[in-house]
Design a protein around this motif. Structure first.
Motif, PDB file in Angstrom:
ATOM      1  N   ALA A  77      39.647   7.264  -4.830  1.00 26.19           N
ATOM      2  CA  ALA A  77      38.330   8.534  -4.294  1.00 26.19           C
ATOM      3  C   ALA A  77      37.759   8.102  -3.270  1.00 26.19           C
ATOM      4  O   ALA A  77      36.568   8.392  -3.272  1.00 26.19           O
ATOM      5  CB  ALA A  77      37.603   8.321  -6.241  1.00 26.19           C
ATOM      6  N   GLY A  89      38.183   9.597  -0.298  1.00 26.60           N
ATOM      7  CA  GLY A  89      38.656  10.915   0.190  1.00 26.60           C
ATOM      8  C   GLY A  89      39.941  11.353   0.557  1.00 26.60           C
ATOM      9  O   GLY A  89      39.758  12.154   1.757  1.00 26.60           O
ATOM     10  N   LYS A  90      40.801  10.621   0.780  1.00 26.48           N
ATOM     11  CA  LYS A  90      42.356  10.419   1.307  1.00 26.48           C
ATOM     12  C   LYS A  90      42.384  11.898   1.120  1.00 26.48           C
ATOM     13  O   LYS A  90      43.015  12.438   1.949  1.00 26.48           O
ATOM     14  CB  LYS A  90      43.624   9.663   0.602  1.00 26.48           C
ATOM     15  CG  LYS A  90      42.678   7.300   1.289  1.00 26.48           C
ATOM     16  CD  LYS A  90      43.846   6.557   0.255  1.00 26.48           C
ATOM     17  CE  LYS A  90      44.300   7.306  -0.777  1.00 26.48           C
ATOM     18  NZ  LYS A  90      42.250   6.302  -1.433  1.00 26.48           N
ATOM     19  N   SER A  91      42.832  12.498   0.124  1.00 25.09           N
ATOM     20  CA  SER A  91      42.972  13.797  -0.252  1.00 25.09           C
ATOM     21  C   SER A  91      42.856  14.685   0.253  1.00 25.09           C
ATOM     22  O   SER A  91      43.624  15.337   1.094  1.00 25.09           O
ATOM     23  CB  SER A  91      43.199  13.774  -1.763  1.00 25.09           C
ATOM     24  OG  SER A  91      44.717  12.771  -2.841  1.00 25.09           O
ATOM     25  N   THR A  92      41.184  14.498   0.491  1.00 22.98           N
ATOM     26  CA  THR A  92      40.232  15.713   1.232  1.00 22.98           C
ATOM     27  C   THR A  92      40.829  16.120   2.595  1.00 22.98           C
ATOM     28  O   THR A  92      40.729  16.363   2.871  1.00 22.98           O
ATOM     29  CB  THR A  92      39.041  15.096   0.620  1.00 22.98           C
ATOM     30  OG1 THR A  92      38.230  15.121  -0.655  1.00 22.98           O
ATOM     31  CG2 THR A  92      37.761  16.381   1.574  1.00 22.98           C
ATOM     32  N   GLU A 121      49.513   9.611   2.756  1.00 21.90           N
ATOM     33  CA  GLU A 121      48.375   9.027   1.739  1.00 21.90           C
ATOM     34  C   GLU A 121      48.979   7.990   1.102  1.00 21.90           C
ATOM     35  O   GLU A 121      49.887   7.367   0.419  1.00 21.90           O
ATOM     36  CB  GLU A 121      48.230  10.012   0.500  1.00 21.90           C
ATOM     37  CG  GLU A 121      47.285   9.207  -1.131  1.00 21.90           C
ATOM     38  CD  GLU A 121      46.621  10.263  -1.422  1.00 21.90           C
ATOM     39  OE1 GLU A 121      47.104  11.724  -1.382  1.00 21.90           O
ATOM     40  OE2 GLU A 121      45.719  10.011  -2.435  1.00 21.90           O
ATOM     41  N   ARG A 134      32.366   9.287  -7.272  1.00 23.55           N
ATOM     42  CA  ARG A 134      33.174  10.223  -7.378  1.00 23.55           C
ATOM     43  C   ARG A 134      34.054  10.082  -8.286  1.00 23.55           C
ATOM     44  O   ARG A 134      34.147  11.384  -9.024  1.00 23.55           O
ATOM     45  CB  ARG A 134      33.642  10.663  -5.799  1.00 23.55           C
ATOM     46  CG  ARG A 134      33.209  10.443  -4.367  1.00 23.55           C
ATOM     47  CD  ARG A 134      33.490  10.664  -3.624  1.00 23.55           C
ATOM     48  NE  ARG A 134      32.962  10.575  -2.063  1.00 23.55           N
ATOM     49  CZ  ARG A 134      33.382  10.119  -0.942  1.00 23.55           C
ATOM     50  NH1 ARG A 134      34.662   9.617  -0.671  1.00 23.55           N
ATOM     51  NH2 ARG A 134      31.892  10.114   0.034  1.00 23.55           N
ATOM     52  N   ARG A 143      34.846  13.939 -10.783  1.00 22.61           N
ATOM     53  CA  ARG A 143      35.998  14.738 -10.837  1.00 22.61           C
ATOM     54  C   ARG A 143      36.582  14.826 -12.531  1.00 22.61           C
ATOM     55  O   ARG A 143      37.610  15.205 -12.526  1.00 22.61           O
ATOM     56  CB  ARG A 143      37.095  13.918  -9.518  1.00 22.61           C
ATOM     57  CG  ARG A 143      37.750  12.515  -9.863  1.00 22.61           C
ATOM     58  CD  ARG A 143      38.347  12.245  -9.316  1.00 22.61           C
ATOM     59  NE  ARG A 143      39.567  11.093  -8.806  1.00 22.61           N
ATOM     60  CZ  ARG A 143      39.964  10.756  -8.069  1.00 22.61           C
ATOM     61  NH1 ARG A 143      40.576  11.987  -7.024  1.00 22.61           N
ATOM     62  NH2 ARG A 143      40.607   9.989  -7.943  1.00 22.61           N
ATOM     63  N   SER A 148      29.551   9.641   3.722  1.00 25.38           N
ATOM     64  CA  SER A 148      28.952  10.308   4.063  1.00 25.38           C
ATOM     65  C   SER A 148      28.994  11.741   3.107  1.00 25.38           C
ATOM     66  O   SER A 148      30.153  12.149   2.237  1.00 25.38           O
ATOM     67  CB  SER A 148      28.851  11.782   4.786  1.00 25.38           C
ATOM     68  OG  SER A 148      28.218  10.335   6.309  1.00 25.38           O
ATOM     69  N   LEU A 195      30.775  15.893   1.794  1.00 31.91           N
ATOM     70  CA  LEU A 195      32.044  16.522   1.660  1.00 31.91           C
ATOM     71  C   LEU A 195      32.039  17.552   3.427  1.00 31.91           C
ATOM     72  O   LEU A 195      32.784  17.693   4.059  1.00 31.91           O
ATOM     73  CB  LEU A 195      32.177  17.474   1.020  1.00 31.91           C
ATOM     74  CG  LEU A 195      33.694  17.663   0.113  1.00 31.91           C
ATOM     75  CD1 LEU A 195      34.566  16.571   0.461  1.00 31.91           C
ATOM     76  CD2 LEU A 195      33.553  17.885  -0.961  1.00 31.91           C
TER      77      LEU A 195
HETATM   78  N1  LIG Z   1      32.633  13.497   1.539  1.00 32.71           N
HETATM   79  C1  LIG Z   1      32.947  13.584   0.435  1.00 32.71           C
HETATM   80  N2  LIG Z   1      31.337  13.775  -1.137  1.00 32.71           N
HETATM   81  C2  LIG Z   1      31.171  14.103  -2.793  1.00 32.71           C
HETATM   82  N3  LIG Z   1      32.197  14.013  -2.821  1.00 32.71           N
HETATM   83  C3  LIG Z   1      33.388  13.495  -2.616  1.00 32.71           C
HETATM   84  C4  LIG Z   1      33.948  13.261  -0.882  1.00 32.71           C
HETATM   85  N4  LIG Z   1      34.809  13.254  -0.694  1.00 32.71           N
HETATM   86  C5  LIG Z   1      35.908  13.616  -1.516  1.00 32.71           C
HETATM   87  N5  LIG Z   1      35.017  13.700  -3.012  1.00 32.71           N
HETATM   88  C6  LIG Z   1      34.922  13.931  -4.326  1.00 32.71           C
HETATM   89  O1  LIG Z   1      35.648  12.473  -4.358  1.00 32.71           O
HETATM   90  C7  LIG Z   1      36.618  12.864  -5.007  1.00 32.71           C
HETATM   91  C8  LIG Z   1      38.356  12.190  -5.087  1.00 32.71           C
HETATM   92  O2  LIG Z   1      38.470  12.741  -3.420  1.00 32.71           O
HETATM   93  P1  LIG Z   1      40.147  12.604  -2.938  1.00 32.71           P
HETATM   94  O3  LIG Z   1      40.953  12.944  -4.061  1.00 32.71           O
HETATM   95  O4  LIG Z   1      40.277  13.180  -1.382  1.00 32.71           O
HETATM   96  O5  LIG Z   1      40.257  10.971  -2.774  1.00 32.71           O
HETATM   97  P2  LIG Z   1      41.617   9.621  -2.498  1.00 32.71           P
HETATM   98  O6  LIG Z   1      41.399   8.724  -2.006  1.00 32.71           O
HETATM   99  O7  LIG Z   1      42.707  11.187  -2.844  1.00 32.71           O
HETATM  100  O8  LIG Z   1      41.762   9.580  -3.998  1.00 32.71           O
HETATM  101  P3  LIG Z   1      43.101   8.679  -4.771  1.00 32.71           P
HETATM  102  O9  LIG Z   1      42.570   7.186  -4.547  1.00 32.71           O
HETATM  103  O10 LIG Z   1      42.471   9.061  -6.493  1.00 32.71           O
HETATM  104  O11 LIG Z   1      44.053   9.926  -4.659  1.00 32.71           O
HETATM  105  C9  LIG Z   1      36.947  14.288  -5.775  1.00 32.71           C
HETATM  106  O12 LIG Z   1      37.143  15.092  -6.550  1.00 32.71           O
HETATM  107  C10 LIG Z   1      36.959  14.763  -3.976  1.00 32.71           C
HETATM  108  O13 LIG Z   1      36.345  16.507  -4.715  1.00 32.71           O
END
Ligand SMILES: Nc1ncnc2c1ncn2[C@@H]1O[C@H](COP(=O)(O)OP(=O)(O)OP(=O)(O)O)[C@@H](O)[C@H]1O
Length: 214
Positions: A27, A29-32, A82, A141, A145, A188, A190
């Motif tokens: 979480a 933010g990799k997917s983001t 990822e 986060r 979610r 920071s 999103l």
């Molecule tokens: N900068 C941010 N501020 C607040 N929330 C965020 C931010 N970046 C991502 N999120 C939220 O946090 C959650 C995790 O983000 P994301 O899926 O991009 O992470 P990830 O690293 O891909 O997670 P995973 O390891 O589970 O695959 C999502 O619900 C996303 O909307």
């Protein structure tokens, strides 16, 4: 740091394709970030659950999945992934070993496979983008979610995974780092993160322009 990354990439500028792996805690933010650059590759990983019984099965399978991702061809100039076969081994498998979820003999076999794979297959990485986040941030986060199965992920586990990433990519105290590393603080909002990704687009995409993806 940014200049160093660009300098380091000069040697690889002549190549047609780049592979960039996005690393960081659960979480972070990799997917983001991947979504920001409009790719749809996403490897779901379930390491954070209690897999004492299935750790060997799962570990072997995920290592194979990561190998497939590394081998996957793309027509785009940059392949954004990822995670990688390296973080799978150096962070997630290592944690399973140190926590006792993975038996020593199983860990030895997975390590033998890992060493054979990276010796005999092209798992080349041109850049690691490390989303460096506080464990408290990703804990919040995850709570926000509300994904099934994630309710019980304790802060301590996220701290442990954070430490594995830091040991590997920042302190470099345990394992080899396979490429240059671009560290992006990821605590920071999103909106701010998207601004940072836009500002660092050229670094993240190894000098390529997002328009060349279209
Ligand atoms: N900068 C941010 N501020 C607040 N929330 C965020 C931010 N970046 C991502 N999120 C939220 O946090 C959650 C995790 O983000 P994301 O899926 O991009 O992470 P990830 O690293 O891909 O997670 P995973 O390891 O589970 O695959 C999502 O619900 C996303 O909307």
């Amino acid at each position: 740091m940014a200049t160093q990354v660009c300098e380091g990439l000069k040697q690889t500028k002549e190549k047609e394709r780049f592979t960039v792996c996005v690393e960081g805690n659960i979480a972070s933010g990799k997917s983001t970030l991947l979504e920001h650059f409009k790719t749809n590759q996403n490897v779901e990983e379930l390491f954070y659950r209690d897999h004492e019984r299935w750790s060997m099965t799962l570990g072997t399978y995920i290592q194979l999945t990561m190998l497939e991702m590394h081998q996957k061809q793309t027509v785009k100039p940059v392949k954004l992934m990822e995670r990688s076969i390296y973080s799978t081994k150096y962070c997630f498998m290592q944690n399973m070993k140190e926590s006792g979820e993975l038996q020593d003999i199983d860990h030895t076999i997975i390590t033998e496979w890992f060493n054979w794979i990276i010796r005999n297959h092209d798992c080349r990485v041109d850049l690691i983008v490390y989303l460096q986040s506080k464990p408290e941030t990703v804990h919040q986060r995850i709570k926000n979610r509300k994904l099934n199965g994630e309710e019980d992920i304790p802060l301590e586990f996220l701290q442990t995974m954070h430490d594995f990433h830091e040991d590997w990519l920042i302190k470099r105290s345990k394992f080899a780092v396979p490429s240059k590393v671009l560290v992006i603080p990821a605590d920071s909002s999103l909106e701010e993160m998207h601004q940072i990704y836009a500002a660092k687009e050229s670094e993240i995409l190894c000098g390529m322009n997002i328009k060349s993806f279209l």
